[in-house]
Design an enzyme around this catalytic site. Sequence first.
Site, PDB file in Angstrom:
ATOM      1  N   TYR A 194      -1.020  -0.730  10.436  1.00 14.25           N
ATOM      2  CA  TYR A 194      -1.142  -1.109   9.028  1.00 14.25           C
ATOM      3  C   TYR A 194       0.004  -0.526   8.207  1.00 14.25           C
ATOM      4  O   TYR A 194       0.642  -1.231   7.407  1.00 14.25           O
ATOM      5  CB  TYR A 194      -2.482  -0.614   8.489  1.00 14.25           C
TER       6      TYR A 194
ATOM      7  N   SER B 245       0.859  -1.183   0.000  1.00 17.84           N
ATOM      8  CA  SER B 245       0.000   0.000   0.000  1.00 17.84           C
ATOM      9  C   SER B 245       0.892   1.229   0.000  1.00 17.84           C
ATOM     10  O   SER B 245       2.030   1.183   0.472  1.00 17.84           O
ATOM     11  CB  SER B 245      -0.885   0.009   1.252  1.00 17.84           C
TER      12      SER B 245
END
Length: 249
Positions: free
Chosen positions: A153, A140
């Site tokens: 995350y 990501s």
Amino acid sequence: MAGELEGRVALVTGAGRGIGAAIARGYAERGALVVGTARSEDQLRELAATAPERISTATADLRDEASLAGLVDQVVERHGRIDILVNNAGVAPAADFTTEPVEQWRATLAVNVVAPMALAQAAGRHFIAQGGGKIINVASTTGLRGKPGLVGYSTSKGAVMRFTESLAAEWARHNIQVNCIAPGAFATDAQSAVLESPDLLNRRVRRIPAKRMGDVSELVPLACLLAAPGSDFITGSIFVIDGGESGKL
């Protein structure tokens, strides 16, 4: 290109929806035999129904370390080999870091970092024996630049990028290519809160030079290239797909 993955066998995690489902379908359309994994049997049934002759499924909880090597073994038992591993599954719990429990970090790292490591290790043994293979890790853009509220995350996705680079360097001599795709804002279920609010969506899109969110279909051509023979000299690379967001000043 139709047929560019003919005869190849792929394992795609997090294939029940979103990016994973799009990659699984894209591989099948190009001739691969695909085993898609997820926790939801209903989602997997829907996936398999799109190409039943090429897509089969296996339910899996990637937090269960003991079952991860067995997942790769299932693919080999089913199809006789494994050529492509796509580590796509991930979790992104939002939290205030001041009060975020350590247990939540452990759960995030288990799915986002430990599972890709264990699956790559299990698949790599087969790749080395058969003379090569492909690993595509889905990270990501939050792994490039931290994001408030998603500290765990962001940390995990940064780790996936370093894992990609390190493993690529170690396994290049075995004709194993390891690369990473880092998506930005894509219209998936994970973005439902943004997509369902015109105000939030407008604010989100304003930060993207392309002035829109991506569609998961736009990730498929790159995922196919990285799985195909044409990418045999591409390894250790991180490919950002975000409409220009991370590249702007």
